[in-house]
Scaffold this motif. Structure first.
Motif, PDB file in Angstrom:
ATOM      1  N   GLU A 126     -28.954  29.642 -11.924  1.00  0.00           N
ATOM      2  CA  GLU A 126     -27.982  29.364 -10.857  1.00  0.00           C
ATOM      3  C   GLU A 126     -27.431  27.962 -11.108  1.00  0.00           C
ATOM      4  N   TYR A 127     -26.299  27.893 -11.772  1.00  0.00           N
ATOM      5  CA  TYR A 127     -25.781  26.602 -12.213  1.00  0.00           C
ATOM      6  C   TYR A 127     -24.696  26.064 -11.283  1.00  0.00           C
ATOM      7  N   GLN A 128     -24.785  24.754 -11.020  1.00  0.00           N
ATOM      8  CA  GLN A 128     -23.738  24.053 -10.291  1.00  0.00           C
ATOM      9  C   GLN A 128     -23.329  22.828 -11.099  1.00  0.00           C
ATOM     10  N   ARG A 129     -22.032  22.596 -11.153  1.00  0.00           N
ATOM     11  CA  ARG A 129     -21.471  21.507 -11.961  1.00  0.00           C
ATOM     12  C   ARG A 129     -21.275  20.265 -11.105  1.00  0.00           C
ATOM     13  N   ASN A 130     -21.785  19.121 -11.576  1.00  0.00           N
ATOM     14  CA  ASN A 130     -21.595  17.889 -10.822  1.00  0.00           C
ATOM     15  C   ASN A 130     -20.333  17.158 -11.280  1.00  0.00           C
ATOM     16  N   TRP A 135     -24.309  20.419 -15.845  1.00  0.00           N
ATOM     17  CA  TRP A 135     -24.717  21.621 -15.122  1.00  0.00           C
ATOM     18  C   TRP A 135     -26.174  21.493 -14.702  1.00  0.00           C
ATOM     19  N   GLN A 136     -26.428  21.787 -13.428  1.00  0.00           N
ATOM     20  CA  GLN A 136     -27.775  21.686 -12.890  1.00  0.00           C
ATOM     21  C   GLN A 136     -28.158  23.005 -12.234  1.00  0.00           C
ATOM     22  N   SER A 137     -29.398  23.424 -12.466  1.00  0.00           N
ATOM     23  CA  SER A 137     -29.900  24.669 -11.900  1.00  0.00           C
ATOM     24  C   SER A 137     -31.181  24.380 -11.134  1.00  0.00           C
ATOM     25  N   GLU A 138     -31.161  24.642  -9.836  1.00  0.00           N
ATOM     26  CA  GLU A 138     -32.309  24.328  -8.985  1.00  0.00           C
ATOM     27  C   GLU A 138     -33.557  25.079  -9.420  1.00  0.00           C
ATOM     28  N   CYS A 139     -33.384  26.324  -9.859  1.00  0.00           N
ATOM     29  CA  CYS A 139     -34.539  27.129 -10.267  1.00  0.00           C
ATOM     30  C   CYS A 139     -34.775  27.065 -11.771  1.00  0.00           C
ATOM     31  N   GLY A 140     -34.002  26.232 -12.472  1.00  0.00           N
ATOM     32  CA  GLY A 140     -34.121  26.166 -13.917  1.00  0.00           C
ATOM     33  C   GLY A 140     -33.593  27.435 -14.566  1.00  0.00           C
ATOM     34  N   GLU A 141     -34.017  27.692 -15.784  1.00  0.00           N
ATOM     35  CA  GLU A 141     -33.682  28.935 -16.472  1.00  0.00           C
ATOM     36  C   GLU A 141     -34.949  29.765 -16.550  1.00  0.00           C
ATOM     37  N   THR A 142     -34.847  31.017 -16.137  1.00  0.00           N
ATOM     38  CA  THR A 142     -36.047  31.833 -16.031  1.00  0.00           C
ATOM     39  C   THR A 142     -35.730  33.271 -16.406  1.00  0.00           C
ATOM     40  N   ILE A 143     -36.744  34.114 -16.396  1.00  0.00           N
ATOM     41  CA  ILE A 143     -36.563  35.537 -16.657  1.00  0.00           C
ATOM     42  C   ILE A 143     -37.205  36.305 -15.511  1.00  0.00           C
ATOM     43  N   LEU A 150     -32.395  39.642  -6.691  1.00  0.00           N
ATOM     44  CA  LEU A 150     -31.801  39.930  -5.383  1.00  0.00           C
ATOM     45  C   LEU A 150     -32.437  39.065  -4.293  1.00  0.00           C
ATOM     46  N   GLU A 151     -33.726  38.829  -4.393  1.00  0.00           N
ATOM     47  CA  GLU A 151     -34.390  37.950  -3.429  1.00  0.00           C
ATOM     48  C   GLU A 151     -33.903  36.512  -3.583  1.00  0.00           C
ATOM     49  N   ARG A 152     -33.713  36.079  -4.834  1.00  0.00           N
ATOM     50  CA  ARG A 152     -33.183  34.736  -5.072  1.00  0.00           C
ATOM     51  C   ARG A 152     -31.786  34.600  -4.473  1.00  0.00           C
ATOM     52  N   MET A 153     -30.975  35.623  -4.644  1.00  0.00           N
ATOM     53  CA  MET A 153     -29.594  35.566  -4.171  1.00  0.00           C
ATOM     54  C   MET A 153     -29.514  35.478  -2.651  1.00  0.00           C
ATOM     55  N   LYS A 154     -30.536  35.968  -1.962  1.00  0.00           N
ATOM     56  CA  LYS A 154     -30.557  35.879  -0.500  1.00  0.00           C
ATOM     57  C   LYS A 154     -30.682  34.436  -0.023  1.00  0.00           C
ATOM     58  N   THR A 155     -31.165  33.555  -0.895  1.00  0.00           N
ATOM     59  CA  THR A 155     -31.331  32.150  -0.514  1.00  0.00           C
ATOM     60  C   THR A 155     -30.065  31.335  -0.760  1.00  0.00           C
ATOM     61  N   GLN A 176     -25.845  45.260  -3.929  1.00  0.00           N
ATOM     62  CA  GLN A 176     -26.800  44.976  -2.861  1.00  0.00           C
ATOM     63  C   GLN A 176     -26.798  43.515  -2.413  1.00  0.00           C
ATOM     64  N   SER A 177     -25.831  42.747  -2.886  1.00  0.00           N
ATOM     65  CA  SER A 177     -25.762  41.338  -2.499  1.00  0.00           C
ATOM     66  C   SER A 177     -24.672  41.122  -1.456  1.00  0.00           C
ATOM     67  N   SER A 178     -24.933  40.220  -0.527  1.00  0.00           N
ATOM     68  CA  SER A 178     -23.944  39.876   0.499  1.00  0.00           C
ATOM     69  C   SER A 178     -23.185  38.599   0.152  1.00  0.00           C
ATOM     70  N   LEU A 179     -23.443  38.040  -1.032  1.00  0.00           N
ATOM     71  CA  LEU A 179     -22.752  36.824  -1.448  1.00  0.00           C
ATOM     72  C   LEU A 179     -21.282  37.103  -1.763  1.00  0.00           C
ATOM     73  N   ASP A 180     -20.481  36.055  -1.694  1.00  0.00           N
ATOM     74  CA  ASP A 180     -19.085  36.122  -2.118  1.00  0.00           C
ATOM     75  C   ASP A 180     -19.067  35.917  -3.631  1.00  0.00           C
TER      76      ASP A 180
END
Length: 224
Positions: A126-130, A135-143, A150-155, A176-180
């Motif tokens: 989940e990358y955000q550009r400063n 680029w910074q990712s709060e959860c890092g890079e994972t598998i 889907l649970e991550r996307m709910k946050t 199944q995601s409610s995100l824009d």
């Protein structure tokens, strides 16, 4: 800055060259023939740019995750070129390159990267550009498994751009995601999107030596 970037982490071989006033790039579908295509592509782009390897400031390569064989080819080429030229090396993540592609094409500062693997898992970030272009990712890079994503996307909240092959292989991530979500057609990394990242890392001095390169696999799963 004069930087040569190359990417062999997927079924495509790509190279890109940044010079003072222009950028050049080439891409070729190589499947499992990375060793056959990558060096001729590098030679071709240097000739087009009327440059020799020794005139460059740095070399940028993709250290993964991705195809096991493709990553090894890229690292071997990076080591050989660096040892022969003395140039600094910049290792870049596949997922970060895809986030940069979203910025280059769509000016998207918030990017969800999902890459499918041969095990059914998804490489995820989940990358955000400063404001500095990092680029910074709060959860890092994972598998993760799709249900965990889907649970991550709910946050998360707000609008996000989706890049990578995982959105097509796991359409439930969208359904199944409610995100824009802005669904892009950016599926695979390209060397031309490595150049802005490489410039920042070179300025920061974030380079590696040929002897200390380590691939980034995250797990024993590889791109499908």
């Amino acid at each position: 800055m004069k930087i040569l970037a190359f990417n062999t982490s997927t079924a495509y071989c790509s190279v890109a060259l940044e010079q003072a006033h222009k950028k050049l790039s080439h891409v070729k579908l190589s499947a499992r023939k990375h060793t056959q295509y990558i060096l001729p592509l590098i030679q071709k782009i240097l000739q087009e740019g009327a440059m020799s390897l020794h005139e460059l400031d740095a070399l940028a390569f993709n250290r993964g995750p991705g195809s096991f064989a493709g990553i090894r080819v890229g690292i071997t080429v990076a080591q050989g070129l660096a040892l022969g030229s003395g140039l600094p090396l910049i290792g870049l993540s596949t997922l970060q390159i895809l986030a940069q592609a979203a910025w280059n094409r769509l000016f998207s500062p918030r990017v969800l990267v999902a890459m499918s693997t041969n095990t059914g898992h998804i490489y995820w970030a989940e990358y955000q550009r400063n404001h500095l272009g990092n680029w910074q990712s709060e959860c890092g890079e994972t598998i993760l498994q799709p249900q965990d994503i889907l649970e991550r996307m709910k946050t998360l909240t707000g609008r996000w751009t989706c890049v990578g092959t995982g959105w097509k292989s796991c359409p439930e991530l969208i359904d199944q995601s409610s995100l824009d979500l802005l669904i892009s057609n950016i599926d695979l990394p390209h060397a031309k999107d490595m150049l802005p990242l490489a410039k920042i890392m070179l300025i920061l001095g974030s380079t590696v030596s040929p002897e200390t390169i380590e691939p980034k696999y995250l797990s024993k799963a590889f791109f499908s």
